[in-house]
Write a protein that holds these residues in place. Structure first.
Motif, PDB file in Angstrom:
ATOM      1  N   LYS A  10       0.715  -1.155  -0.041  1.00  0.00           N
ATOM      2  CA  LYS A  10      -0.106  -0.038   0.105  1.00  0.00           C
ATOM      3  C   LYS A  10       0.850   1.175  -0.111  1.00  0.00           C
ATOM      4  O   LYS A  10       1.666   1.309   0.950  1.00  0.00           O
ATOM      5  N   GLY A  11       0.450   2.210  -0.908  1.00  0.00           N
ATOM      6  CA  GLY A  11       1.290   3.285  -0.982  1.00  0.00           C
ATOM      7  C   GLY A  11       0.659   4.263  -0.004  1.00  0.00           C
ATOM      8  O   GLY A  11      -0.128   4.284   0.472  1.00  0.00           O
ATOM      9  N   ARG A  12       1.441   5.671  -0.018  1.00  0.00           N
ATOM     10  CA  ARG A  12       1.086   6.918   0.962  1.00  0.00           C
ATOM     11  C   ARG A  12      -0.188   7.379   0.582  1.00  0.00           C
ATOM     12  O   ARG A  12      -0.978   7.775   1.138  1.00  0.00           O
ATOM     13  N   ASP A  13      -0.582   7.084  -0.857  1.00  0.00           N
ATOM     14  CA  ASP A  13      -1.835   7.630  -1.394  1.00  0.00           C
ATOM     15  C   ASP A  13      -3.186   6.969  -0.919  1.00  0.00           C
ATOM     16  O   ASP A  13      -4.174   7.054  -1.342  1.00  0.00           O
ATOM     17  N   GLY A  14      -2.834   5.690  -0.438  1.00  0.00           N
ATOM     18  CA  GLY A  14      -3.900   4.736  -0.038  1.00  0.00           C
ATOM     19  C   GLY A  14      -4.166   3.785  -1.130  1.00  0.00           C
ATOM     20  O   GLY A  14      -5.022   2.915  -0.623  1.00  0.00           O
ATOM     21  N   ASN A  15      -3.520   3.853  -1.988  1.00  0.00           N
ATOM     22  CA  ASN A  15      -3.829   2.793  -3.372  1.00  0.00           C
ATOM     23  C   ASN A  15      -2.830   1.638  -2.937  1.00  0.00           C
ATOM     24  O   ASN A  15      -1.809   1.752  -2.148  1.00  0.00           O
ATOM     25  N   TYR A  16      -3.416   0.608  -3.749  1.00  0.00           N
ATOM     26  CA  TYR A  16      -2.564  -0.945  -3.620  1.00  0.00           C
ATOM     27  C   TYR A  16      -1.880  -1.066  -4.991  1.00  0.00           C
ATOM     28  O   TYR A  16      -2.679  -0.969  -6.049  1.00  0.00           O
ATOM     29  N   TYR A  17      -0.664  -1.118  -4.722  1.00  0.00           N
ATOM     30  CA  TYR A  17       0.365  -1.463  -6.118  1.00  0.00           C
ATOM     31  C   TYR A  17       0.626  -3.023  -6.086  1.00  0.00           C
ATOM     32  O   TYR A  17       1.561  -3.446  -5.195  1.00  0.00           O
ATOM     33  N   LEU A  18       0.234  -3.429  -7.364  1.00  0.00           N
ATOM     34  CA  LEU A  18       0.448  -5.046  -7.268  1.00  0.00           C
ATOM     35  C   LEU A  18       1.492  -5.145  -8.492  1.00  0.00           C
ATOM     36  O   LEU A  18       1.151  -4.582  -9.668  1.00  0.00           O
ATOM     37  N   ILE A  19       2.473  -5.821  -8.268  1.00  0.00           N
ATOM     38  CA  ILE A  19       3.359  -6.199  -9.395  1.00  0.00           C
ATOM     39  C   ILE A  19       3.316  -7.539  -9.736  1.00  0.00           C
ATOM     40  O   ILE A  19       3.088  -8.489  -8.888  1.00  0.00           O
ATOM     41  N   VAL A  20       3.164  -7.928 -10.970  1.00  0.00           N
ATOM     42  CA  VAL A  20       3.164  -9.212 -11.565  1.00  0.00           C
ATOM     43  C   VAL A  20       4.084  -9.315 -12.835  1.00  0.00           C
ATOM     44  O   VAL A  20       4.472  -8.507 -13.489  1.00  0.00           O
ATOM     45  N   LYS A  21       4.483 -10.649 -13.176  1.00  0.00           N
ATOM     46  CA  LYS A  21       5.289 -10.820 -14.008  1.00  0.00           C
ATOM     47  C   LYS A  21       4.328 -11.317 -15.374  1.00  0.00           C
ATOM     48  O   LYS A  21       3.396 -12.307 -15.191  1.00  0.00           O
ATOM     49  N   GLY A  22       4.831 -11.251 -16.437  1.00  0.00           N
ATOM     50  CA  GLY A  22       4.327 -11.673 -17.779  1.00  0.00           C
ATOM     51  C   GLY A  22       5.436 -11.767 -18.825  1.00  0.00           C
ATOM     52  O   GLY A  22       6.426 -11.377 -18.712  1.00  0.00           O
ATOM     53  N   ASP A  23       4.714 -12.183 -19.988  1.00  0.00           N
ATOM     54  CA  ASP A  23       5.750 -12.247 -21.176  1.00  0.00           C
ATOM     55  C   ASP A  23       5.908 -10.969 -21.925  1.00  0.00           C
ATOM     56  O   ASP A  23       4.915 -10.091 -21.747  1.00  0.00           O
ATOM     57  N   LYS A  24       6.861 -10.784 -22.374  1.00  0.00           N
ATOM     58  CA  LYS A  24       7.344  -9.512 -23.096  1.00  0.00           C
ATOM     59  C   LYS A  24       6.558  -9.382 -24.376  1.00  0.00           C
ATOM     60  O   LYS A  24       6.797 -10.199 -25.355  1.00  0.00           O
ATOM     61  N   PRO A  25       5.680  -8.620 -24.709  1.00  0.00           N
ATOM     62  CA  PRO A  25       4.938  -8.486 -25.917  1.00  0.00           C
ATOM     63  C   PRO A  25       5.845  -8.289 -27.142  1.00  0.00           C
ATOM     64  O   PRO A  25       6.960  -7.689 -27.006  1.00  0.00           O
TER      65      PRO A  25
END
Length: 796
Positions: free
Chosen positions: A208-223
């Motif tokens: 959770k960031g200071r702005d109250g939003n949730y930041y989710l990192i995920v991995k995928g294939d490079k287009p």
């Protein structure tokens, strides 16, 4: 040679502005030297299972909870895609040892998105609720049996089911009011691939960031990529369970990376992400969670594990990095390791360094005390007096003049060793840009010469000679100027797109050269970037990660991100008194182009350091051997023999550098024949002999702890030198001291001082004493003196 004030003041202002801008944009998290060696308690194995990615959370009762992937060995290592389950373990410490508790999630085996596997978890606690993020997959509408999955696991990538299971991988979350469950899964995955990733959304990390939003990192294939390359993407939501919106800008797309783990640092007000890539564990950072950049410690550690017994483990695979933070500080780095048929979790404790102290590279450099740097370049052969200002601008007319027919690097190194040098550095490139080795990326190198039919490699010869005679080799790379390619203060000449393209090419060439030096010549003691290497945020070559990745035991000197030592403020071979090993900034800039206030009062801060400085950055004193009687020549010139420093001057340098807690580096230069001139060789030997004569055999020595250390002699003795040394492994502690001598039954003050550090030499008129007493009048912690020695030196 390095810091000519008369050329520098316009450049000073420009560099100060650029350095200040770069440092405002970058982080100050320092972990590279904080990873402790592991013991058996830091390794978590489960009998009969492969263990993989981990995530740690501290419970309300102070117990630590570990969520991790595991699958039975009977399925083979590829069983991660078909049979992984998420297990729960507990411990009294985030570094272990861990005790298995229960399995909490498995593949549902129903017609759901998470029918098959529960893998690579992240446990989080937000607003009174626990969230267990995980990866799962399915076979679509295809019916399957347990036997089908076992066959898929045993076959691996080539099995037809793999081509369905792998693209169907998604990230989901299970929710609970208790760390012990029960866990309620969401019916759908959190997000589908889009924007900077395609095919899959896996290996989640969220905060959770200071702005109250949730930041989710995920991995995928490079287009739009034919190769199997991964991207990292960021998705944002107002809720831990979504909906999440994938941002168009990738977190990382410039190298192939895996398995990012992320956290938000409230004290620094920025995000950090740790990942693994080919050969290293890396670190990126962001102020807003959307726009990410390389952290100052982009290469966080090579893929090797230090053990408490001193050994090094290099697993077959070292992946899934996760950093556990507590009270805003990183405490543990966990990694998934695979060695042969074993797969286990490693928990590397992270030391909380409360006071500045040397890392292993700095300690070795300080203990070396004396080194040399050999300057060799094209203009040694042109018969013209060296001029720095024009040499940085005008290329040598004919590089074929480089022709050292009697090249003898053995002779160079033996001369340095005779002086007492413990390490030697060679200018692999200087301001002409000409490289003294076989480069595949820089055509302006020894390959272009008629000499030795273009097959000569002076760097290789030099390193071989160093190892032959027990001298530690280092390399000097001049990348700030290149008269051949038209580079001045890191910037190529030209305008517009033409200049921008040439700048990119130059940066790539320099980075390629650094990699060549770091990978082709074995372990190096020091890499010296003359004039610094600037900060990559200013458009300069990005060199620090290369050195960190390929030369983890090599001292780095220096760029806008890091200086592991500092220039001592002059090229006189002497530093100030006192001279502290600590400094207020992690980087200095370069000489007269230093950052704000470093250049003040004739570089006083560089000469003396700062006893309250946050960073360990010991001083380097340097001078050319041919710098006597009005000359200051780093490169050979005809008729300079009379300007070799007399022995008396060299000893003065020694006292006022090594004897003041600095390391002294003497500049030497071979002649056009490729040998060190005989007068230089003889002076170096005389210098080494004199240092030995004065300090090889003390009258008496002792060591001790505390504010008073006394050395009593068997009989009164004449002394005129005292050497004192702190045990600096845990930093400098002494701030003020005096030394008393027992003269005719009374204690008499002989000398006083402030800094001791690695070594302090006191010289005074001869006096007969029955004992010596060191009194520490002020210290930050309990003083630890590794050496207190007395000497009488005759014929001074």
């Amino acid at each position: 040679m390095k810091y000519k004030v008369k050329y520098g003041w316009i450049m000073t202002f420009l560099f100060l502005v650029s350095l200040s801008t770069a440092q405002n944009k970058t982080d100050d998290l320092r972990l590279y030297d904080s990873f402790k060696p592991i013991t058996s308690e830091n390794v978590f194995k489960t009998e009969g299972y492969y263990n993989w990615g981990t995530s740690i959370l501290k419970g309300e009762n102070g117990k630590y909870h570990l969520f991790y992937s595991r699958w039975k060995k009977e399925y083979g290592f590829f069983g991660w895609l078909t049979h992984s389950e998420i297990a729960h373990a507990t411990s009294k410490s985030p570094a272990g040892p861990w005790t298995f508790k229960e399995v909490v999630l498995e593949g549902t085996r129903k017609h759901r998105w998470d029918a098959i596997t529960a893998h690579n978890p992240k446990i989080k606690y937000f607003e009174g609720t626990y969230y267990l993020y995980y990866v799962a997959t399915n076979l679509g509408d295809k019916a399957f049996t347990e036997e089908d999955l076992i066959e898929t696991a045993h076959t691996g990538y080539s099995h037809p089911n793999w081509k369905i299971l792998r693209p169907n991988q998604r990230t989901g979350v299970a929710v609970s009011n208790s760390i012990n469950g029960p866990w309620k899964r969401l019916d759908q995955p959190l997000l589908e691939p889009s924007g900077p990733i395609t095919t899959i959304t896996v290996n989640p990390a969220i905060d959770k960031g200071r702005d109250g939003n949730y930041y989710l990192i995920v991995k995928g294939d490079k287009p739009n990529e034919m190769r199997f390359i991964r991207n990292q993407a960021i998705a944002v939501s107002k809720s831990p369970t979504g909906p999440f919106q994938i941002q168009e800008k990738p977190v990382i797309d410039y190298i192939d990376t895996e398995d990012m783990s992320m956290w938000y640092d409230e004290t620094k007000n920025r995000f950090y992400g740790v990942f693994h890539a080919h050969g290293f564990i890396g670190l990126v950072t962001s102020l807003d969670g959307i726009n990410w950049e390389k952290a100052n410690e982009f290469v966080l550690m090579p893929k090797r594990i230090k053990k408490a017994d001193g050994s090094i483990v290099v697993p077959d695979r070292l992946e899934r990095p996760f950093i556990y933070c507590e009270d805003g500080k990183p405490k543990v780095l966990s990694l998934a390791a695979k060695e042969g048929s074993e797969s286990y979790s490693v928990f590397i404790p992270i030391e909380d360094i409360s006071n500045p102290k040397p890392n292993s590279r700095q300690l070795a450099w300080q203990e070396a005390e004396l080194g040399v740097v050999f300057h060799y370049d094209l203009h040694v052969f042109d018969g013209v007096k060296y001029g720095q200002s024009n040499n940085r601008i005008d290329p040598i007319d004919n590089y074929q003049i480089f022709n050292p027919e009697q090249l003898d690097t053995d002779q160079w190194v033996k001369a340095a060793k005779a002086a007492g040098a413990k390490f030697a550095i060679l200018t692999a490139t200087h301001e002409t840009g000409f490289a003294l080795y076989q480069s595949d990326v820089n055509p302006y190198c020894l390959k272009a010469l008629n000499w030795r039919e273009g097959k000569g490699d002076i760097v290789a010869d030099f390193v071989t000679s160093c190892r032959k005679y027990g001298i530690k080799p280092g390399i000097y790379l001049g990348i700030r100027w290149n008269s051949f390619l038209g580079v001045h203060d890191f910037k190529v000449n030209g305008e517009g797109e033409f200049r921008e393209n040439r700048q990119k090419w130059y940066n790539q060439m320099v980075e390629g050269m650094v990699k060549e030096i770091c990978t082709n010549y074995g372990e190096l003691f020091e890499i010296w970037f003359d004039g610094g290497a600037d900060h990559p945020n200013n458009g300069a070559p990005d060199v620090l990660p290369i050195v960190r990745k390929y030369q983890p035991n090599c001292l780095f000197y220096h760029n806008g991100q890091l200086a592991e030592v500092r220039w001592g403020g002059s090229e006189s071979g002497m530093v100030g008194d006192p001279c502290w090993a600590t400094f207020p900034y992690v980087a200095t800039g370069a000489g007269e182009s230093a950052r704000k206030n470093i250049a003040s009062n004739n570089f006083q801060l560089l000469k003396e350091g700062d006893p309250n400085g946050e960073f360990w950055m010991p001083a380097m004193a340097d001078a050319p051997l041919r710098g006597y009687n009005g000359r200051h020549e780093w490169f050979w010139e005809p008729g300079d023999e009379a300007h070799v420093f007399p022995l008396e001057n060299l000893m003065t340098m020694y006292y006022k550098s090594v004897g003041r807690n600095a390391t002294l580096i003497m500049g030497l230069t071979p002649d056009p024949n490729g040998v060190l001139p005989q007068v230089d060789v003889e002076r170096l030997k005389a210098w080494g002999d004199e240092i030995k004569r004065r300090f090889e055999r003390p009258i008496a020595s002792t060591s001790g702890k505390g504010s008073t250390i006394t050395l009593t002699l068997k009989m009164p003795s004449l002394i005129n030198h005292i050497i004192i040394q702190e045990d600096i492994k845990d930093g400098e502690r002494v701030r003020n001291y005096l030394i008393e001598g027992l003269v005719n039954g009374k204690w008499k003050t002989m000398v006083q001082g402030k800094s001791i550090g690695h070594k302090r030499i006191h010289q005074f008129d001869a006096v007969e004493v029955k004992g010596i007493r060191l009194k520490v009048l002020e210290s930050t912690r309990k003083p630890i003196l590794s050496n207190l020695s007395l000497y009488y030196v005759s014929n001074l």
